[in-house]
Structure formats: structure tokens, C-alpha cells
Design a protein around this motif. Structure first.
Motif, PDB file in Angstrom:
ATOM      1  N   ALA A 130       0.805  -1.239   0.000  1.00 44.57           N
ATOM      2  CA  ALA A 130       0.000   0.000   0.000  1.00 44.57           C
ATOM      3  C   ALA A 130       0.834   1.285   0.000  1.00 44.57           C
ATOM      4  CB  ALA A 130      -0.982  -0.007   1.168  1.00 44.57           C
ATOM      5  N   PRO A 131       2.005   1.327   0.703  1.00 41.49           N
ATOM      6  CA  PRO A 131       2.790   2.575   0.661  1.00 41.49           C
ATOM      7  C   PRO A 131       3.151   3.001  -0.758  1.00 41.49           C
ATOM      8  CG  PRO A 131       3.621   1.132   2.385  1.00 41.49           C
ATOM      9  CD  PRO A 131       2.588   0.339   1.625  1.00 41.49           C
ATOM     10  N   LYS A 132       3.164   2.028  -1.676  1.00 37.39           N
ATOM     11  CA  LYS A 132       3.494   2.386  -3.057  1.00 37.39           C
ATOM     12  C   LYS A 132       2.408   3.260  -3.683  1.00 37.39           C
ATOM     13  CE  LYS A 132       5.001  -1.890  -4.125  1.00 37.39           C
ATOM     14  NZ  LYS A 132       5.616  -3.006  -4.837  1.00 37.39           N
ATOM     15  N   CYS A 133       1.193   3.231  -3.082  1.00 40.45           N
ATOM     16  CA  CYS A 133       0.127   4.125  -3.575  1.00 40.45           C
ATOM     17  C   CYS A 133       0.534   5.587  -3.431  1.00 40.45           C
ATOM     18  CB  CYS A 133      -1.171   3.878  -2.815  1.00 40.45           C
ATOM     19  SG  CYS A 133      -1.961   2.345  -3.262  1.00 40.45           S
ATOM     20  N   THR A 134       1.289   5.887  -2.364  1.00 41.83           N
ATOM     21  CA  THR A 134       1.753   7.271  -2.180  1.00 41.83           C
ATOM     22  C   THR A 134       2.715   7.653  -3.309  1.00 41.83           C
ATOM     23  OG1 THR A 134       1.538   7.058   0.201  1.00 41.83           O
ATOM     24  CG2 THR A 134       2.926   8.845  -0.578  1.00 41.83           C
TER      25      THR A 134
END
Ligand code: BT5
Length: 253
Positions: free
Chosen positions: A79-83
């Protein structure tokens, strides 16, 4: 009349004149089962949020205060890759206005070292599946330099301050949602590698001496790269350090 060019992002729009935080509204809607791509927009946020309980200055009709609900199929640890994905989409849309911005790891879009955009990604996951990700984005579009509170004057800027003209928030929003959907679809089909490659090119952090203010400790070094999970790799005197969350300031050389 400008039109959305997306297939699903922004097809359901919740628009508010005033709201506490668009991220809070988006999380409420996501918990109630709203469709993927739902967006929340507000003219003004009373309690706009940054990371770690920090505030986000969101004056009436001056910026884009936006949250997007996504329901990605990838595992929660990605999910951090969404940032990073949102930062690349944002950099593309901002650059199209003529502002030569860069990305500061993990969540800022800067011009000349001053913050134009902040991104706050929040996730809800159960077991090993993501229920939703809310990507909150704040863009200082037409805020006059004198309108920023005293403590932000040296660290914040807006597109209109850089360009010397007002910028259409509608056109910018349409461009941003277009880029976001393109990259999100690409990530689902091909993975994140091409997006991480573009992030590296747009980065204002890589190759720079940095001070890292991590959750548990602080250290200094050279920002070398981001890894496949989007963590920042820093070369310190003691060796390589991996930074998953925290603040990084690029040191004046
Ligand atoms: C961020 O946090 O940069 C994430 C900001 C996300 C804002 C959006 S707006 C829509 C959505 N709804 C929300 O409630 N939030 C999201 P962080 O990296 O922690 O940076 C916060 C810091 O940026 C503050 O402590 C200030 O120093 C600075 N700041 C506050 N308002 C700013 C502004 N308008 N422009 C530039 N810097 C600002």
C-alpha cells in the motif's frame, strides 16, 4: 465545458463546501461500501490533516483538497506504493501547468524546496487483503504567498505564486485524475516497476545528503535509491539504512 476523461475515478463525486477532512469523509464512505474511484472534494477543510497528527492548511477555494478511494488487489504491505504512484501522477499533472516540480520522499511535491502538494495515504486491511486505500492530496493552487500562515511562509508555495497567474482547479483536477487512473491501471497490469522508475527520475531527494527523522531514531547520510517496496535507501557511515516511514530533510550542500 471541461470533462473527466477517466473510466472510474471521479465517477462518484462527494462535494462539500466545508468539511473537517476529506480523508475522514472518504474513509466513512469507504467503510459504507462506496465504489472504487469515489472522490471527496471540499472547498475548505476545517481540520485538514498531515501525517503524524500534523495539520494541513486548506483555505476556502484556494486549493484542491481531494481524497480518492481505491480498492487495490495487491497485498497490504504494498500500500505505501500508492503514495509514490500518487506523487508521480501529481508531478505529471503539475508539470503540465508549466511548473518544474520534483518529488521529495515519500509524500511531497516541491518547487525550489517549497511544498506545493502533500499526500496522505491511509489504509484499511483485514487479514492479508486491502479493504480500501484512501489517497488524500492537498494542492496549493491559487493561494497567495501572503495568505499562508506565518509558520508556512518559508516552506510552502502555490502554483499561482510560481506561475504568476491563477490556475484552473477544474482543469488541474481532470488532468490529475486522468494520470492517477492511468498509473493505477498500469500498476495492476504490469506492477509498480515502471512507476518507481519514473519516480526516481522526478525525485528531488535521490543523490542528496539527507537528515532522516525516523519513527525511532535519527541519522544522516546520502539518499541512494528507493527499493521495490518504495522504502528509501540511505548510505550512512555505518552502512545502508532502509527508511520505511519518517521525515527526510535534504541538507544544503
Ligand atoms: C502531508 O503531511 O504533507 C500530507 C498532507 C495531505 C493533505 C490532504 S488535503 C486532502 C486530504 N484530507 C486531509 O485531511 N489531508 C489530505 P506531512 O508530510 O505530515 O506535512 C504536514 C506539514 O506540512 C505541516 O506540519 C506543515 O509544516 C506543512 N503544511 C501544512 N499545510 C500546508 C500547506 N497548505 N502547504 C504546504 N505545507 C503545509
Amino acid at each position: 465545458c471541461p470533462r473527466l476523461t477517466t473510466d472510474f475515478i471521479g465517477h462518484s463525486i462527494h462535494y462539500y463546501t466545508t468539511v473537517s477532512s476529506t480523508n475522514n469523509e472518504a474513509k466513512r464512505l469507504a467503510n459504507e461500501g462506496c465504489p472504487e474511484g469515489t472522490i471527496v472534494l471540499a472547498e475548505e477543510q476545517k481540520v485538514g490533516r498531515g501525517r503524524l497528527a500534523r495539520g494541513w492548511f486548506s483555505p476556502f477555494a484556494k486549493g484542491i483538497w481531494l481524497s480518492v478511494v481505491l480498492r487495490p488487489k495487491f497485498p497490504p504491505q504494498e500500500a505505501p506504493k500508492c503514495t509514490l504512484l500518487a506523487a508521480v501522477a501529481m508531478a505529471r499533472a503539475v508539470r503540465a501547468t508549466g511548473v518544474n516540480c520534483g518529488i521529495k520522499w515519500p509524500n511531497d511535491i516541491l518547487y525550489n524546496g517549497k511544498k506545493l502538494v502533500g499526500i496522505l495515504t491511509e489504509m484499511n486491511a483485514e487479514m492479508d487483503a486491502i479493504n480500501y486505500v484512501v489517497i488524500g492530496m492537498g494542492i496549493n493552487v491559487n493561494t497567495d504567498a501572503s495568505e499562508f500562515p506565518e509558520e508556512l511562509r518559508d516552506i510552502a508555495t502555490s502554483l499561482s505564486s510560481v506561475l504568476g497567474r491563477t490556475v484552473s482547479r477544474t482543469d488541474l483536477l481532470i488532468a490529475l485524475l486522468h494520470e492517477l487512473e492511468l498509473l493505477y491501471t498500469q500498476a495492476g497490469e504490469e506492477g509498480f516497476s515502471p512507476i518507481l522508475a519514473e519516480w526516481r527520475k522526478l525525485s528531488a531527494t535521490l543523490g542528496q545528503p539527507v537528515d532522516v527523522f525516523g519513527i525511532t531514531r535519527c541519522f544522516s547520510g546520502i539518499a541512494l535509491d528507493i527499493d521495490e517496496d518504495g522504502a528509501l535507501i540511505v548510505q550512512t557511515e555505518a552502512g545502508l539504512e532502509k527508511v520505511i516511514a519518517g521525515d527526510v530533510s535534504v541538507r544544503a550542500k
